[in-house]
Design a protein around this motif. Structure first.
Motif, PDB file in Angstrom:
ATOM      1  N   ILE A 197       0.847  -1.184   0.000  1.00  0.00           N
ATOM      2  CA  ILE A 197       0.000   0.000   0.000  1.00  0.00           C
ATOM      3  C   ILE A 197       0.890   1.244   0.000  1.00  0.00           C
ATOM      4  CG2 ILE A 197      -2.095  -1.010   0.988  1.00  0.00           C
ATOM      5  CD1 ILE A 197       0.081   0.942   3.304  1.00  0.00           C
ATOM      6  N   TYR A 198       0.360   2.308  -0.621  1.00  0.00           N
ATOM      7  CA  TYR A 198       1.098   3.570  -0.691  1.00  0.00           C
ATOM      8  C   TYR A 198       0.684   4.421   0.500  1.00  0.00           C
ATOM      9  CZ  TYR A 198       3.297   7.702  -2.738  1.00  0.00           C
ATOM     10  OH  TYR A 198       4.098   8.801  -2.979  1.00  0.00           O
ATOM     11  N   ARG A 199       1.631   4.651   1.410  1.00  0.00           N
ATOM     12  CA  ARG A 199       1.324   5.348   2.657  1.00  0.00           C
ATOM     13  C   ARG A 199       2.511   6.203   3.069  1.00  0.00           C
ATOM     14  NH1 ARG A 199      -0.249   2.334   8.384  1.00  0.00           N
ATOM     15  NH2 ARG A 199      -1.788   3.878   9.116  1.00  0.00           N
ATOM     16  N   ALA A 200       2.216   7.419   3.503  1.00  0.00           N
ATOM     17  CA  ALA A 200       3.267   8.339   3.943  1.00  0.00           C
ATOM     18  C   ALA A 200       4.323   8.549   2.861  1.00  0.00           C
ATOM     19  CB  ALA A 200       3.905   7.841   5.238  1.00  0.00           C
ATOM     20  N   GLY A 201       3.885   8.589   1.608  1.00  0.00           N
ATOM     21  CA  GLY A 201       4.790   8.899   0.522  1.00  0.00           C
ATOM     22  C   GLY A 201       5.652   7.767   0.011  1.00  0.00           C
TER      23      GLY A 201
END
Length: 278
Positions: free
Chosen positions: A234-238
């Protein structure tokens, strides 16, 4: 002397509207137009940063106080089907796959209508007519394919045996499943799961490392199925990171959890469009 202007797409924000995934929430999207000779590079670059394509637009959730929506992709090298997923593959061995140019047909639209009426009768696409469906499929400035799955034993029916369809973008690092729909009358086939499993197989055939699935939303029953695929990131915090335990995420809101729009836009990495020296 010719001077080339820097590539600088304009970003906009939609007005808030009811969230389709979580009750009593309002959603907002950050978006930009996808057009011109740099369209493929922009699609490749922004897909790696959590954006999704819809026709000639790239968008990403940018809600005022909620960060529940997380862009998800499968790392093909780390994927292995579960026992239930292996059974899905076996059940659908009779289906034939065909990748075509993105061109809408009446058979596709008939299947699309059955799917919407069964699964999303109250959704935002519920009233989509044939012309709007054709625009969704055909208006693409990037490398896209329609992947059709047919049942040879039912080739004479009203949809010529068509059982499932996926509009797929070919990125420089993977396949992006833009939108898929399937025959709702055969639940035992688990066609939605089969589409993802077969796209993992296609990505391996093409030596592409990822399959992009759209958004995973903790707390949304509609999105639970994505967490069942191994190798999910998952794409999280860049940055992209392994999903880990799905139960470790929540969908709580906080007014300080979202950066201002100007800061979000400033953090977006745009593609390098300078010509490569000959």
């Amino acid at each position: 002397m010719r001077h080339t202007l820097p590539f600088a797409p304009q970003f906009y924000v939609t007005a808030p509207q009811p969230c389709p995934y979580l009750a009593d929430r309002m959603e907002r999207k950050l978006f930009t137009a996808l057009q011109g000779e740099q369209a493929e590079k922009l699609n490749d670059a922004l897909s790696k940063q959590g954006f999704r394509r819809s026709q000639n637009v790239l968008y990403r959730p940018s809600c005022a106080d909620c960060t529940a929506c997380l862009s998800a992709r499968i790392d093909v090298s780390k994927f292995a089907p579960s026992r239930s997923q292996a059974r899905v593959l076996r059940r659908n061995r009779d289906l034939s796959r065909r990748a075509t140019s993105p061109w809408a047909t009446e058979e596709q639209y008939a299947l699309f209508r059955d799917y919407l009426d069964s699964r999303h009768a109250e959704g935002g696409m519920a009233d989509m007519d044939m012309f709007e469906f054709a625009a969704m499929v055909e208006e693409t400035p990037v490398r896209s394919r329609l992947v059709e799955y047919t049942d040879p034993d039912r080739i004479e029916d009203d949809r010529r045996g068509l059982r499932a369809v996926c509009l797929t973008d070919i990125l420089d690092d993977g396949l992006s499943m833009v939108y898929s729909f399937f025959d709702p009358s055969e639940p035992r086939r688990s066609l939605g799961t089969h589409l993802i499993l077969d796209h993992v197989r296609i990505a391996r055939e093409m030596e592409l490392p990822y399959v992009y699935l759209g958004y995973w939303v903790p707390g949304s029953p509609k999105m639970d199925y994505k967490a069942r695929f191994s190798g999910l990131e998952i794409y999280r915090a860049g940055r992209w990171q392994p999903l880990g335990d799905p139960k470790g995420y929540d969908s709580e809101t906080h007014p300080l959890s979202v950066a201002p729009i100007s800061e979000q836009v400033a953090r977006i990495a745009l593609p390098d469009t300078r010509p490569v020296p000959g």
